[in-house]
Design an enzyme around this catalytic site. Structure first.
Site, PDB file in Angstrom:
ATOM      1  N   ASP A   1      25.991   6.363  48.212  1.00  0.00           N
ATOM      2  CA  ASP A   1      26.303   7.238  47.079  1.00  0.00           C
ATOM      3  C   ASP A   1      27.543   8.096  47.355  1.00  0.00           C
ATOM      4  OD1 ASP A   1      24.727   6.825  44.836  1.00  0.00           O
ATOM      5  OD2 ASP A   1      23.052   8.012  45.592  1.00  0.00           O
TER       6      ASP A   1
ATOM      7  N   GLN B   1      17.698   8.126  44.581  1.00  0.00           N
ATOM      8  CA  GLN B   1      18.077   8.270  43.190  1.00  0.00           C
ATOM      9  C   GLN B   1      17.892   9.719  42.721  1.00  0.00           C
ATOM     10  OE1 GLN B   1      19.439   5.872  41.194  1.00  0.00           O
ATOM     11  NE2 GLN B   1      19.698   7.458  39.643  1.00  0.00           N
TER      12      GLN B   1
ATOM     13  N   LYS C   1      20.755  -1.432  39.489  1.00  0.00           N
ATOM     14  CA  LYS C   1      21.356  -1.512  40.819  1.00  0.00           C
ATOM     15  C   LYS C   1      20.769  -2.681  41.620  1.00  0.00           C
ATOM     16  CE  LYS C   1      22.299   3.433  40.816  1.00  0.00           C
ATOM     17  NZ  LYS C   1      21.905   4.782  41.300  1.00  0.00           N
TER      18      LYS C   1
END
Length: 336
Positions: free
Chosen positions: A149, A126, A82
């Protein structure tokens, strides 16, 4: 404001419009293998151009903050991908490391500080997190307009209501694969194998919702299966499906006898298994790739299919967050 939101308005308009199919490879009589890597490069190029224009106009460079808890090797690998993608498109980023022993309160306090940091445009924690931390509480702690997200309950709710929202990156990646490939969805039968709240459910929502709404959907007829769906019953659904999206995390769940001729198969699953011949570990999906590609019209590989698209869509979400296109006042002005 209507002009500023044009990129969002166009997210689903092209569900039925074929694109130039320059990103495929196929052998005779086999399915077209959709290269998620090539599609992701295309999307990252679009994102890079958008960032360049945004910064050239005098705006602050978009910034992504990633919170990584513990030493999970897979999580560290995902986060590295990422941050590399962010650098590639011109987004600045930081990875904030915390030990697995961090308390839930300490993690919530860190998220609160990042929420209030004007330099942070996009924020993600995460997953998975250590067992002593409530993941839902953490996801809901990230302010919705920084929630790249797309896991905050407000973003999930707005998505389910066909409203503008931060879409979860993997489901959005699947949606973009289908759109950019030119696979029709209007009135088609779709089976989504897997009902997870972060992948299966959002994919089903994007595919079945109304194409005329604020956040246009695919207008497909969608069936969702899950762990309690008997294999034979699942086959009864998949054998009639025009599109099968496998997102159950079960290797070789979908086999050739379960697919009708000409169906499109999108494999979201990713599991590390030991190769019986080489004894080395390798990644496999939920689909028996070699068998299914002989019957399907389109198929995504694992790796190299949905995975790269997930990272690309995360970059797009970070740009949306930087431009503050989903702030409540903008939405109020749009719908007034």
């Amino acid at each position: 404001m209507a002009t500023a939101l044009c990129p969002l308005r166009g997210l689903g308009r092209a569900a039925l419009r074929p694109r130039r199919l320059l990103h495929f490879s196929a052998t005779r009589n086999d399915a077209v293998v959709i290269s998620g890597r090539k599609l992701a490069r295309q999307i990252r190029q679009e994102a890079r151009h958008e960032v360049e224009q945004w910064v050239a106009a005098g705006n602050k460079r978009p910034h992504l903050s990633v919170v990584l808890v513990g030493e999970n090797p897979a999580s560290h690998s995902y986060v590295l991908n990422k941050t590399k993608a962010a650098a590639d498109v011109g987004i600045s980023s930081e990875t904030i490391l915390r030990p697995a022993s961090i308390t839930e309160e300490e993690l919530l306090d860190l998220i609160g500080k990042l929420n209030n940091d004007a330099n942070v445009d996009g924020l993600l924690v995460q997953l998975p997190l250590p067992e002593h931390i409530d993941e839902r509480k953490i996801c809901n702690a990230v302010t919705p307009d920084k929630d790249v997200d797309g896991f905050h309950v407000i973003n999930v709710g707005r998505m389910c209501l066909d409203q503008y929202s931060m879409l979860p990156a993997t489901p959005w990646g699947v949606w973009e694969i289908i759109k950019r490939t030119g696979i029709p969805t209007l009135g088609k039968n779709v089976v989504v194998a897997g009902r997870s709240k972060n992948v299966g459910m959002p994919i089903a929502m994007l595919l079945h919702t109304d194409g005329r709404h604020e956040r246009p959907g695919g207008d497909a007829t969608v069936t969702i299966s899950h762990r309690y769906t008997p294999k034979e019953q699942l086959k009864q659904h998949t054998i009639r499906a025009d599109i099968v999206v496998a997102a159950a995390g079960i290797p070789n769940l979908i086999t050739a006898d379960m697919i009708k001729e000409g169906a499109a198969v999108i494999d979201v699953g990713i599991t590390r298994v030991q190769d019986p011949v080489t004894a080395k570990s390798r990644l496999v999906g939920d689909v028996d790739f070699e068998g299914v590609k002989k019957k399907a019209s389109y198929i995504t590989p694992v790796p190299g299919g949905v995975g790269p698209m997930t990272v690309a869509m995360l970059m797009k979400n970070t740009i949306i967050a930087a431009k503050k296109l989903l702030k409540p006042k903008e939405l109020e002005a749009l719908t007034a």
